[in-house]
Design a protein around this motif. Structure first.
Motif, mmCIF file in Angstrom:
data_model
loop_
_atom_site.group_PDB
_atom_site.id
_atom_site.type_symbol
_atom_site.label_atom_id
_atom_site.label_comp_id
_atom_site.label_asym_id
_atom_site.label_seq_id
_atom_site.Cartn_x
_atom_site.Cartn_y
_atom_site.Cartn_z
ATOM 1 N N LYS A 18 17.707 -75.707 -25.901
ATOM 2 C CA LYS A 18 18.905 -75.206 -26.583
ATOM 3 C C LYS A 18 18.541 -74.061 -27.545
ATOM 4 C CE LYS A 18 22.750 -76.276 -29.591
ATOM 5 N NZ LYS A 18 23.350 -77.192 -30.557
ATOM 6 N N ASP A 58 32.851 -85.150 -35.819
ATOM 7 C CA ASP A 58 32.459 -84.356 -34.646
ATOM 8 C C ASP A 58 33.227 -84.816 -33.415
ATOM 9 O OD1 ASP A 58 30.715 -82.785 -36.001
ATOM 10 O OD2 ASP A 58 28.900 -83.474 -34.963
ATOM 11 N N GLY A 96 28.299 -81.781 -32.834
ATOM 12 C CA GLY A 96 29.550 -81.024 -32.719
ATOM 13 C C GLY A 96 30.116 -81.030 -31.305
ATOM 14 N N ASP A 115 28.764 -79.904 -28.590
ATOM 15 C CA ASP A 115 27.755 -79.823 -27.522
ATOM 16 C C ASP A 115 28.082 -80.655 -26.274
ATOM 17 O OD1 ASP A 115 25.985 -77.924 -28.541
ATOM 18 O OD2 ASP A 115 24.923 -79.393 -29.758
ATOM 19 N N HIS A 152 23.258 -69.650 -29.908
ATOM 20 C CA HIS A 152 23.764 -68.695 -30.889
ATOM 21 C C HIS A 152 22.907 -68.692 -32.150
ATOM 22 C CE1 HIS A 152 25.381 -72.676 -31.116
ATOM 23 N NE2 HIS A 152 25.988 -72.491 -32.266
ATOM 24 N N PHE A 176 30.060 -70.122 -28.578
ATOM 25 C CA PHE A 176 29.566 -70.453 -29.912
ATOM 26 C C PHE A 176 29.144 -69.152 -30.582
ATOM 27 C CE2 PHE A 176 28.244 -74.772 -28.192
ATOM 28 C CZ PHE A 176 29.064 -75.503 -29.024
ATOM 29 N N GLU A 207 33.164 -72.699 -48.132
ATOM 30 C CA GLU A 207 33.233 -71.644 -47.108
ATOM 31 C C GLU A 207 34.657 -71.110 -47.046
ATOM 32 O OE1 GLU A 207 31.654 -73.429 -43.532
ATOM 33 O OE2 GLU A 207 29.644 -73.565 -44.393
ATOM 34 N N ASP A 242 26.364 -69.555 -40.714
ATOM 35 C CA ASP A 242 27.660 -70.203 -40.532
ATOM 36 C C ASP A 242 27.998 -70.060 -39.062
ATOM 37 O OD1 ASP A 242 29.916 -71.605 -41.451
ATOM 38 O OD2 ASP A 242 31.107 -69.775 -41.455
ATOM 39 N N SER A 243 28.516 -71.133 -38.476
ATOM 40 C CA SER A 243 28.697 -71.097 -37.028
ATOM 41 C C SER A 243 29.930 -71.872 -36.618
ATOM 42 C CB SER A 243 27.461 -71.698 -36.349
ATOM 43 O OG SER A 243 27.283 -73.024 -36.783
ATOM 44 N N LYS A 303 17.319 -77.657 -39.208
ATOM 45 C CA LYS A 303 17.280 -76.189 -39.173
ATOM 46 C C LYS A 303 15.977 -75.638 -39.756
ATOM 47 C CE LYS A 303 22.298 -75.393 -39.382
ATOM 48 N NZ LYS A 303 23.418 -74.878 -40.182
#
Ligand code: IMP
Length: 201
Positions: free
Chosen positions: A180, A100, A158, A160, A185, A123, A43, A71-72, A12
Motif C-alpha cells: 500500500k 470508520d 477507513g 480501505d 496517496h 484518495f 481542521e 491531511d487526507s 505514520k
C-alpha cells in the motif's frame, strides 16, 4: 536532524522515517507523543492543503523544529468529490469506535444504485513541511481507483475495505502495508515532501 510529524498515529512515523532514509536524509522522526503540550489544531480549512499547513505551522511554532503534517481523504466521483475533507466524520459520529465502518457503510448506501462504471474515486493526501525559519513546502499525492459493493480485507483503515486501486483486483485493505505504501496517496505525498526537504537543506 530532528523532524516532528504532526500526528498521534504511530504507524505514520516509521513510514516517514523509511521514506526520508531512502531520500538520503538521516533524521529522527518524532510524533506529537513527544510533545504532550502541543496544541490540538482543528481542521477548519476547506482543502486538504489548507489543513495540512495549519497543522504543520502550529507544530513548527510550538516545537521550534521542522514539522510535517498531512491531511487526507476520499473523493468519490459520483458524490461530486465528497466526502473530501469530511471523510473522517462523514457519518457524523466523529471519534466513535466504529466511525470508520459507519463512514464506509454510508458511502456504500449512497452509491447503492450507482453502476460499476460510475464508481470511480480517489484518495488524496496533502502534506506540508514548515521549517523553523518559516520556509514552507506543500505537495499532494493521489491514488485513483473504484469502490466495490462489499467490504474486503482487514489491513489499513477507513475506506480501505471498499477501495480497489487502478490496475489492482485487491482492495487496499487486502494489500500488505508495504504494497500500500508503494502506491498510496500518502506514500506519494511523503516521497515528494522528502525531495522538497532535500532541496531546502
Ligand atoms: P486523516 O488524514 O488521518 O485525518 O484521515 C482522514 C480520513 O480519510 C480517514 O479517517 C479515512 O476515513 C480517510 N482516509 C485517508 N486516507 C485513507 C487511506 O489510506 N485508506 C482509507 N481511508 C483513508
Amino acid at each position: 536532524m530532528r523532524i516532528v510529524l504532526a500526528t498521534r498515529n504511530k504507524k505514520k512515523v516509521p513510514e516517514m522515517r523509511t521514506i526520508l532514509a531512502d531520500a538520503g536524509i538521516e533524521a529522527e522522526v518524532l510524533s506529537l507523543d513527544a510533545f504532550p503540550d502541543a496544541p490540538e489544531v482543528p481542521e477548519t480549512e476547506p482543502t486538504f492543503l489548507g489543513n495540512a499547513l495549519l497543522k504543520a505551522r502550529a507544530v513548527a511554532e510550538h516545537t521550534g523544529l521542522p514539522a510535517v503534517a498531512d491531511d487526507s481523504g476520499l473523493k468519490v466521483d459520483e458524490l461530486r468529490g465528497m466526502p473530501g475533507v469530511l471523510s473522517a466524520r462523514w457519518a457524523g459520529r466523529f471519534g466513535a469506535r466504529d466511525q470508520d465502518r459507519a463512514n464506509l457503510e454510508l458511502v456504500l448506501d449512497q452509491l447503492a444504485d450507482t453502476p460499476s462504471e460510475r464508481r470511480g474515486a480517489h484518495f488524496v493526501c496533502a502534506a506540508a513541511l514548515v521549517m523553523p525559519d518559516g520556509t514552507e513546502a506543500v505537495v499532494e499525492g493521489v491514488l485513483r481507483g473504484r469502490l466495490i459493493r462489499e467490504p474486503r480485507g482487514s489491513n489499513g483503515f477507513g475506506y480501505d475495505p471498499v477501495f480497489v486501486p487502478e490496475g489492482e483486483s485487491r482492495t487496499t485493505a487486502e494489500l500488505s502495508p508495504e504494497e500500500k505504501n508503494a502506491i498510496s496517496h500518502r506514500g506519494v505525498a511523503f516521497r515528494k515532501l522528502a525531495q522538497e526537504l532535500v532541496e531546502i537543506l
